[in-house]
Design an enzyme around this catalytic site. Sequence first.
Site, PDB file in Angstrom:
ATOM      1  CE1 TYR A  51     -12.750 -23.765  71.031  1.00 33.58           C
ATOM      2  CE2 TYR A  51     -10.938 -23.716  72.594  1.00 33.58           C
ATOM      3  CZ  TYR A  51     -12.170 -24.192  72.218  1.00 33.58           C
ATOM      4  OH  TYR A  51     -12.809 -25.096  73.007  1.00 33.58           O
ATOM      5  CE  LYS A  59     -25.844 -25.376  61.391  1.00 35.92           C
ATOM      6  NZ  LYS A  59     -26.931 -26.371  61.597  1.00 35.92           N
ATOM      7  CG  ASP A  64     -27.450 -29.600  62.937  1.00 33.64           C
ATOM      8  OD1 ASP A  64     -26.654 -30.024  62.074  1.00 33.64           O
ATOM      9  OD2 ASP A  64     -28.503 -28.995  62.642  1.00 33.64           O
ATOM     10  CG  ASP A  97     -14.264 -27.887  73.564  1.00 38.80           C
ATOM     11  OD1 ASP A  97     -13.583 -28.634  74.290  1.00 38.80           O
ATOM     12  OD2 ASP A  97     -14.976 -26.967  74.017  1.00 38.80           O
ATOM     13  CG  ASP A 116     -16.307 -32.477  76.970  1.00 40.15           C
ATOM     14  OD1 ASP A 116     -15.111 -32.645  76.663  1.00 40.15           O
ATOM     15  OD2 ASP A 116     -16.666 -31.818  77.970  1.00 40.15           O
TER      16      ASP A 116
END
Length: 357
Positions: A136, A191, A223, A247, A251
């Site tokens: 970001y 990751k 994942d 983020d 959601d």
Amino acid sequence: MKIAVFGGDGIGPEVTAQAVRVLEALDLPGMELAEGDVGGAAYYKHGHPLPAATLDIARASDAVLFGAVGDFSCDHLERHLRPEQAILGLRSHLGLFANLRPATTFPGLEHMSGLKPEIARQIDLLIVRELNGDVYFGEKGTRVLDDGRRQGWDIMAYAEDEVRRIAHVAFRAAQGRAKAGQPGKLCSVDKANVLETSQLWRDVMIEVAADYPDVELTHMYVDNAAMQLVKSPGQFDVVVTGNLFGDILSDQASMCVGSIGLLASASLGERQTAFGTFGLYEPIHGSAPDIAGQGKANPMATILSAAMMLRHSFAREAEAARIERAVAQALADGVRGGDLGGSAGTAEIGDAVLERL
Ligand code: IPM
Ligand code: MG
């Protein structure tokens, strides 16, 4: 108690208005509200999504209540003028590096979840998302390569101190949520099988774990975490992760709970005020331009964000819990916004929460 109220775009002003009604109903001593412009609304009025005056209001406050930003009519603007820069700018200028996103299924709403009700019922977790770093805030740009192809690039990076400070927030949260006599549970999502950023993240998490022998630290690739979150969400208590993964996963978690219209968030930094930790509080949903101005949006996530504000920035746990009970009771009594398949409007839901409060 100075509270900045930044409604922003789309449904933002509608939902913050209801949260303000709830705060006012509590009749807290010395509560002062100051409104400011953010997002596309601020761009059209002042030429910038985060005017200096707005930032000044935030700095002069003990906490910020934030609605939402985002406006498709700004999509053609240069990135630094787009509405999203308001929230990103507030997070970085105010040093709000720790984003707390709780996700808990409300009794009676299990069937709203995309998951089977018996699985949805297990969800009681807290996502601790790092908010000031990662891809970001890394360098970014577009360029033309030697062979003439255009390329967009964004640098993902975390410095160890950035990881360490969010680690401490997450470990303390895991301690705070631990059941009596049981270890706290923290799952760090990364990751590390592919990214150097993530390997450092994991190494630092393990170093910090030494300070918290009462918390059980586990690691999961992002994942797999996305899969486990829908397969058996009950395994998670506190999840700590970077800005981008957080983020996405937050959601996802909201839909596992049943609606993005129910999830609140707190963004905290190091600044202390006379009352507690300075913070910014916002629903995790966006500006929902498709239903803006129609009085249809569910304000519950913003009302619950105001509860988080009372808890974290004003040390008013009793009032925070009262608001949360009032929202849960309204839901239990069948009050449903359009996001939950019902027809209650924004003000009507505000009324319902106020009555129960
Ligand atoms: C969120 C939002 C923001 C983010 C956008 C509006 C910049 O999606 O708070 O999750 O990506 O952080
Ligand atoms: Mg998001």
